[in-house]
Design an enzyme around this catalytic site. Structure first.
Site, PDB file in Angstrom:
ATOM      1  N   ASP A   1      42.616  42.955  26.231  1.00  0.00           N
ATOM      2  CA  ASP A   1      42.777  41.505  26.373  1.00  0.00           C
ATOM      3  C   ASP A   1      41.549  40.738  25.912  1.00  0.00           C
ATOM      4  O   ASP A   1      41.650  39.763  25.154  1.00  0.00           O
ATOM      5  CB  ASP A   1      43.103  41.147  27.828  1.00  0.00           C
ATOM      6  CG  ASP A   1      44.497  41.601  28.236  1.00  0.00           C
ATOM      7  OD1 ASP A   1      45.316  41.853  27.337  1.00  0.00           O
ATOM      8  OD2 ASP A   1      44.757  41.711  29.441  1.00  0.00           O
TER       9      ASP A   1
ATOM     10  N   ARG B   1      31.850  38.942  40.690  1.00  0.00           N
ATOM     11  CA  ARG B   1      32.162  37.762  39.872  1.00  0.00           C
ATOM     12  C   ARG B   1      31.003  36.760  39.784  1.00  0.00           C
ATOM     13  O   ARG B   1      30.708  36.271  38.693  1.00  0.00           O
ATOM     14  CB  ARG B   1      33.432  37.074  40.375  1.00  0.00           C
ATOM     15  CG  ARG B   1      34.704  37.930  40.310  1.00  0.00           C
ATOM     16  CD  ARG B   1      34.766  38.822  39.093  1.00  0.00           C
ATOM     17  NE  ARG B   1      36.037  39.533  38.988  1.00  0.00           N
ATOM     18  CZ  ARG B   1      36.151  40.822  38.745  1.00  0.00           C
ATOM     19  NH1 ARG B   1      35.057  41.568  38.620  1.00  0.00           N
ATOM     20  NH2 ARG B   1      37.331  41.392  38.622  1.00  0.00           N
TER      21      ARG B   1
ATOM     22  N   ASP C   1      40.349  35.704  40.767  1.00  0.00           N
ATOM     23  CA  ASP C   1      39.182  35.721  39.888  1.00  0.00           C
ATOM     24  C   ASP C   1      39.052  34.457  39.040  1.00  0.00           C
ATOM     25  O   ASP C   1      37.941  34.032  38.732  1.00  0.00           O
ATOM     26  CB  ASP C   1      39.221  36.957  38.982  1.00  0.00           C
ATOM     27  CG  ASP C   1      38.804  38.220  39.714  1.00  0.00           C
ATOM     28  OD1 ASP C   1      38.172  38.093  40.780  1.00  0.00           O
ATOM     29  OD2 ASP C   1      39.104  39.321  39.233  1.00  0.00           O
TER      30      ASP C   1
ATOM     31  N   SER D   1      46.800  47.976  37.724  1.00  0.00           N
ATOM     32  CA  SER D   1      45.700  47.089  37.346  1.00  0.00           C
ATOM     33  C   SER D   1      44.501  47.505  38.186  1.00  0.00           C
ATOM     34  O   SER D   1      44.574  47.524  39.416  1.00  0.00           O
ATOM     35  CB  SER D   1      46.066  45.632  37.626  1.00  0.00           C
ATOM     36  OG  SER D   1      44.955  44.798  37.407  1.00  0.00           O
TER      37      SER D   1
END
Length: 399
Positions: free
Chosen positions: A14, A95, A124, A175
């Protein structure tokens, strides 16, 4: 002058496709930024070369494992941070670290935009954008997967059309996000919350039901920071890595939960966090020994709120910063050793010692030498229960 976009780059399909996608959609040059938070996998140099081969004008890679351990995992440990009393904030902690590096790269490369590969259903996207809003509010944020219709099928087709150097044939049924502090797994058959997880879901932990010898160790702390294992001084990074190995070998840190996402939905998540769970158990017990009761009671509420703020993407918020100041102060006496036995999926504390201990043997013992004056208890109980007694007499009189 051509605009520049800083892209949070993982090296996968991606974000690799996003380099060319963003360039075509915006006409901007793309600077890819990849951060090693201890997730393992490919070498950073390989990831950097792939970003350049996919069309990035520059690729920044950073080994941030020590930074992640010292500045993000340690504060979470001092806060005993467990979202919904179970999840040790694995992804939520990485993050803001990535956001900090994105903002730094944007300033250095004079970028006007930052891009991420998050969908519109997860937490996220909030963590990236709320963090960037706090650190670099002038930046525009692009989210190709969420906002530009960059589905996986389109990404595969785009990669094939452009001849991008990416393997698009293998697709995990899950995932997965992982870093030094743990591993998160979702989607696939796990989305049916009646389905139990199977062993191939796990990677950081062995099956806790398998027979194996127990593992005993001693973890040392200084002001709430882990400093040694079995008397050997180590950095926080080294301690987390060793506990990931040793606690993981005992099947510790497996979590299967339905959690409340910030975006309003409930999501089934499988987590593995062997080092984090063992460390938090040890830290909590040392707090029990060294932190005064009223401070400990108040800190539990602060810890919960700190964890919620971090989960919700507010790492850089004024409240989180203020709460962290309290947490650091409350940890000043949390110095000492905790002995633990790792076995059968559990990290069990079996011993504690500290020069800062508030445990007084002579007060606690029931044997000869007890210095606790039990005759004082009657008067204490009378005064302690007086408000409830007065209220009860009033209620009886009024009824």
């Amino acid at each position: 002058m051509t605009e520049r976009v800083v892209l949070a780059y993982s090296g996968g399909l991606d974000t690799s496709v996003a380099i060319g996608w963003i360039a075509e959609e915006t006409g901007a040059e793309v600077v890819a930024v990849a951060i090693d938070c201890g997730q393992g996998g490919e070498d950073l140099d390989v990831i950097r070369k792939r970003a350049l081969d996919c069309g990035a004008v520059e690729a920044v890679v950073a080994d941030a494992r020590d930074e992640f351990a010292n500045e993000y995992c340690v504060p979470a440990l001092q806060a005993n941070a467990l979202y919904m009393d179970r999840y040790p904030l694995v992804s939520a902690l990485s993050r803001p670290l990535i956001v900090k590096h994105l903002a730094d790269a944007a300033r250095y490369h004079n970028a006007t935009m930052v891009a991420h590969g998050c969908t519109g259903k997860g937490n996220d996207q909030v963590r990236f954008e709320a963090g960037l809003a706090a650190l670099f509010p002038e930046l525009k944020v692009l989210a190709p997967v969420r906002d530009s219709g960059m589905t996986r099928d389109k990404a595969i087709a785009f990669a094939a059309e452009k001849g991008l150097p990416i393997d698009v044939t293998k697709k995990s049924p899950y995932s997965i996000d992982q870093n030094l502090f743990g591993r998160a797994v979702e989607t696939g058959f796990l989305e049916d919350i009646w389905n139990g997880p199977i062993e191939d879901v796990y990677d950081y932990t062995q099956n806790p039901a398998e027979e194996r010898p127990a593992d005993e160790l001693v973890i040392s702390f200084t002001a709430g920071v882990p400093t040694a294992i079995d008397g050997k001084e180590l950095t926080p990074l080294q301690i987390i890595e060793e506990l990931n190995r040793r606690a993981g070998a005992q099947g510790i840190g497996r979590i299967d939960m339905v959690e409340d996402r910030l975006v309003g939905i409930k999501s089934r998540e499988i987590y593995e966090a062997p080092g984090a769970i063992a460390l938090i158990a040890a830290h909590q017990e040392l707090e029990n020994v060294t932190v005064e009761r009223e401070l400990a009671r108040f800190k539990r509420g602060v810890d919960q709120r700190w964890g919620e703020l971090v989960y919700d993407g507010l790492w850089f918020s004024p409240l989180k910063k203020a709460l962290e100041g309290f947490i650091v102060e409350a940890n000043q006496a949390v110095t000492g050793d905790i002995r633990m036995v790792l076995h059968g999926g559990r990290a069990v504390v079996t011993g504690r010692r500290s020069e800062a201990s508030l445990y007084d043997y002579e007060l606690a013992t029931y044997d000869t030498g007890d210095t606790y004056d039990q005759s004082l208890a009657r008067g204490f109980i009378d005064i302690w229960s007086m408000p409830a007694k007065i209220a009860s007499l009033r209620d009886h009189k009024l009824s």
